[in-house]
Structures are given as structure tokens and as C-alpha cells.
Design a protein around this motif. Sequence first.
Motif, mmCIF file in Angstrom:
data_model
loop_
_atom_site.group_PDB
_atom_site.id
_atom_site.type_symbol
_atom_site.label_atom_id
_atom_site.label_comp_id
_atom_site.label_asym_id
_atom_site.label_seq_id
_atom_site.Cartn_x
_atom_site.Cartn_y
_atom_site.Cartn_z
ATOM 1 N N CYS A 25 36.178 26.340 8.580
ATOM 2 C CA CYS A 25 34.912 27.076 8.567
ATOM 3 C C CYS A 25 35.036 28.336 7.708
ATOM 4 N N CYS A 28 33.753 31.767 9.949
ATOM 5 C CA CYS A 28 34.543 32.432 11.003
ATOM 6 C C CYS A 28 36.041 32.284 10.746
ATOM 7 N N CYS A 49 29.482 24.509 12.884
ATOM 8 C CA CYS A 49 30.809 24.975 13.292
ATOM 9 C C CYS A 49 30.861 25.005 14.812
ATOM 10 N N CYS A 52 31.914 29.078 15.742
ATOM 11 C CA CYS A 52 30.989 30.210 15.585
ATOM 12 C C CYS A 52 29.528 29.768 15.628
HETATM 13 ZN ZN LIG Z 1 32.877 28.920 12.194
#
Ligand SMILES: [Zn+2]
Length: 275
Positions: A25, A28, A49, A52
Motif C-alpha cells: 500500500c 500507509c 487497503c 488503512c
Molecule cells: Zn494502506
Amino acid sequence: MDAARRCGLVLDSRTLRREEVEASCPFCGDHGPGKYHLSLNTLTDQYRCNLCGVRGNSVSLFARVKGISNKEAYLELAKEGKVYPMPTQPAPKTQERQPLALEARHQMYSEMLDYLTLLPKHRENLLERGLSEARIEQNQYRSMPETDRGRRLLASLLRAGGHDLLGLPGFRTYYGEWTLSGPNGFLIPVRDKNGLIQGLKIRLDQEEQPERKYRWLSSRNMPGGTRSYSWVHITGDTSSKRAFLTEGPLKGMWPVFWRATPSSSVSAASTPWAA
Ligand SMILES: [Zn+2]
């Protein structure tokens, strides 16, 4: 997948042939390198994700990564672009302070327990559960200091002993002064298979909701504070071929009981705490 590649996402090669491709990701940073929390659904053209919570489609993904509008992203992607940047591992964005190494935690928590006592009301509580005086002593249950002054004193004693409290879950600064954070109750050392204290759980004095009765000693999101993890407590004969899984660290503290019971007749249903 074309948009993901043009974003320079790091893709998990094991998932490339799947309907849902996993990627690191970029928003994050997966809270640590080498993980893949971002799911790219190649059929629905959606990404999400699991850590996050960011989500969208290939256009908004590209826009978000490049810091451009969705319209610009759409126009960019519509062009026959064959420029795939080198995939780069995202840097963790929310670099949360992590607990000190196990040995350091064990040493500091052990010293901390040496400074503390077990209040009569907490001893009563443990005796009522069927624990012997000897077992209570051996397991090192202690009461949380109940006054601010007592908590600050505990922190200063540990610091005077040469310990840096940064990274020890439960400790925090309050206007620059170190102190212990957490509700009143008694502390339950949660140990690993070698008997090292991984963390401490608090059995709260006052809590109406039964599922909130036990909490980790933690100072997450506080100045100078550190999060805890949910460590698994291990006790008893670790060379035994049979292991029992119990619901909380306190309930697993009765190896005497286990040994006194013929193992063939022990079943979860016959134990008083199985409910
Ligand atoms: Zn993330």
C-alpha cells in the motif's frame, strides 16, 4: 493492472494470476515493509487497503498516487502509456513507536514488579479464584499504584536504576515527567515459553462491561508512549505433548490444577472456566 504498474506499485508476484492481485500500500506503507495490504480487483476495477481503508478504482488510484485530479488521471491513463516506473517499496507512513526488545521489557517489568505490592483486595480476588498463596507469589501479581504520586515515583525509581522508559508499554510523559498510565487494578505478567515477561495485563477494579475487564498495560498515542501487542501467555510444562488453550492469561495460571487432574479425563467442558 496497467494503472497499478504505471503507479509503480510493488505487486506480490504470487498473486499476479489471480482475480485479486495484492500490492504494497503506497498510502500507509503497510505499517512495515514487505507486506501487501492493498487488494486490486481486476474484474471490478476496484482497489482497497485492508489496513488503512483507502479505496477506489484505477483512475482514482493513479490520481491519488500521482497527486493529480481524477480527470487528469483519466486523460493520462487513456493515453497509450508504456512507461512503467521501477516499482518502489513504500516507506511506512505511520511509524508508530514499537515496544523495546523482549529481554529489555522483561528486565524492566521485573524490576517494576519488585517495587510494587499486591493490595489485600487483589490478593482476596486471586484466592477466591482458587490460586494458592504460593502460586500468587510465584506468578508475581501486583497492584497498580493507585496515586499519581506513586506512579511518578515508580517511573523515577526505574529511571534512577538506569532505565530509559521510552519504548516500554505503559509508561508515558506528562508535561515532561515520566509516569505510568492505566486504570487501577492488578497486574498479570504475560510470559513467553522461557518465562520472560512480554507484557502486562491489568484486571480492572471498576469495569461494568465484562469484555473490557482485562486490558493491556499500554501508553499508545500518549506523549512518549508505546503501544502493546496481544501477547500469548505460556505456562506449565512446555515439553508436554498436550497443550491447552485458555481464554485469558489468568485462567492459564493453574498448572497445578492440570497436573492434579488425570489428563485423560480433562476436557474443556469439564473445566470450571470453560464458559
Ligand atoms: Zn494502506
